[in-house]
Design a protein around this motif. Structure first.
Motif, PDB file in Angstrom:
ATOM      1  N   TYR A 196       2.813 -14.457  14.908  1.00 39.00           N
ATOM      2  CA  TYR A 196       1.666 -12.634  14.625  1.00 39.00           C
ATOM      3  C   TYR A 196       1.025 -13.025  15.436  1.00 39.00           C
ATOM      4  N   ASP A 197       0.959 -11.054  15.890  1.00 40.24           N
ATOM      5  CA  ASP A 197      -0.314 -11.035  16.844  1.00 40.24           C
ATOM      6  C   ASP A 197      -0.159  -9.440  15.968  1.00 40.24           C
ATOM      7  N   PRO A 198      -1.968  -9.564  14.956  1.00 42.10           N
ATOM      8  CA  PRO A 198      -2.113  -7.999  14.099  1.00 42.10           C
ATOM      9  C   PRO A 198      -2.128  -7.284  15.882  1.00 42.10           C
ATOM     10  N   ASP A 199      -2.821  -7.171  16.760  1.00 46.35           N
ATOM     11  CA  ASP A 199      -2.961  -6.004  17.767  1.00 46.35           C
ATOM     12  C   ASP A 199      -1.944  -5.375  17.918  1.00 46.35           C
ATOM     13  N   GLU A 200      -0.276  -6.098  17.351  1.00 53.68           N
ATOM     14  CA  GLU A 200       0.811  -5.406  17.992  1.00 53.68           C
ATOM     15  C   GLU A 200       1.279  -3.832  16.692  1.00 53.68           C
TER      16      GLU A 200
END
Length: 230
Positions: A196-200
């Motif tokens: 999980y990468d919130p910037d994506e």
């Protein structure tokens, strides 16, 4: 200024909507399952205002039959808006999913919004209010392993469409966001076996801006359906 009740107010989108409405000068009623998390969210939103325009109400939407008793002593004012932002998700193929997986999602994502709306209709009618259902792209289409969640969101869209036809004095909007940075998205990525990468993903504030702009629409028009994609 108006009064707005937001479900899932401790979640990413719900909290962002409540914050923006409060910034506009409105009173907000935050609902969620955890009194502690609601209080923390209320303090963050209220800031230096001392909480005069922020109120919390503990509601557990996992059992829609318990919503009416929970509202029993709430003494809610006329509501200019009701934003359904709470939701739950379990992924799995049709072969993998069990009745409980289906029931849990249908209860939280469809039956609970229906019951809460029913109970709040007098308050909404008094203010000729606006009901917003935060749906999902899965409410428009489904894909492998998303059948139960998508079914609950397709049903939520049907609920919104019927409510709009039944209550012509109310405005009803369905919002269909794509993937948004949130704790739910973290859970989804884990279920998918991915990092999980919130910037994506879209910012919750971006989705909240779309929702609040729909609420700001002058009374001579209704924004019925909005799809939001990154």
């Amino acid at each position: 200024m108006g009064t707005y009740l937001i479900t899932g107010a401790t979640g990413a989108i719900g909290a962002a909507v409540a914050e923006m409405l409060h910034e506009d000068g409105h009173h907000v009623i935050l609902t969620g399952r955890s009194a502690e998390r609601l209080d923390a969210t209320a303090r963050r939103i209220a800031g230096d205002t001392g909480g005069e325009r922020v109120r919390t109400l503990v509601l557990d939407l996992t059992d829609p039959r318990q919503i009416e008793p929970a509202l029993g002593e709430a003494e809610l004012p006329p509501l200019d808006g009701l934003v359904h932002s709470a939701g739950g998700i379990r992924l799995g193929t049709v072969e993998q999913l069990r009745p409980g997986d289906w029931l849990d999602q249908l209860l939280v994502n469809t039956a609970a919004p229906a019951e809460l709306t029913r109970l709040l209709l007098p308050s909404l009618r008094a203010a000729r209010g606006h009901v917003v259902f935060v749906n999902s792209g899965s409410g428009l289409r489904s894909k492998p392993a998303w059948s139960a969640y998508a079914a609950s969101k397709h049903a939520l869209r049907a609920l919104a469409d019927s409510l709009r036809a039944e209550e012509p004095e109310l405005r009803v909007t369905s919002v269909f966001p794509g993937r948004t940075a949130s704790e739910m998205q973290r859970q989804v990525r884990a279920l998918e076996g991915e990092e999980y990468d919130p910037d994506e993903f879209m910012s919750p504030r971006t989705v909240a801006t779309v929702i609040v702009n729909a609420l700001r629409t002058p009374r001579d028009a209704t924004v019925t359906d909005i799809s939001v994609r990154a």
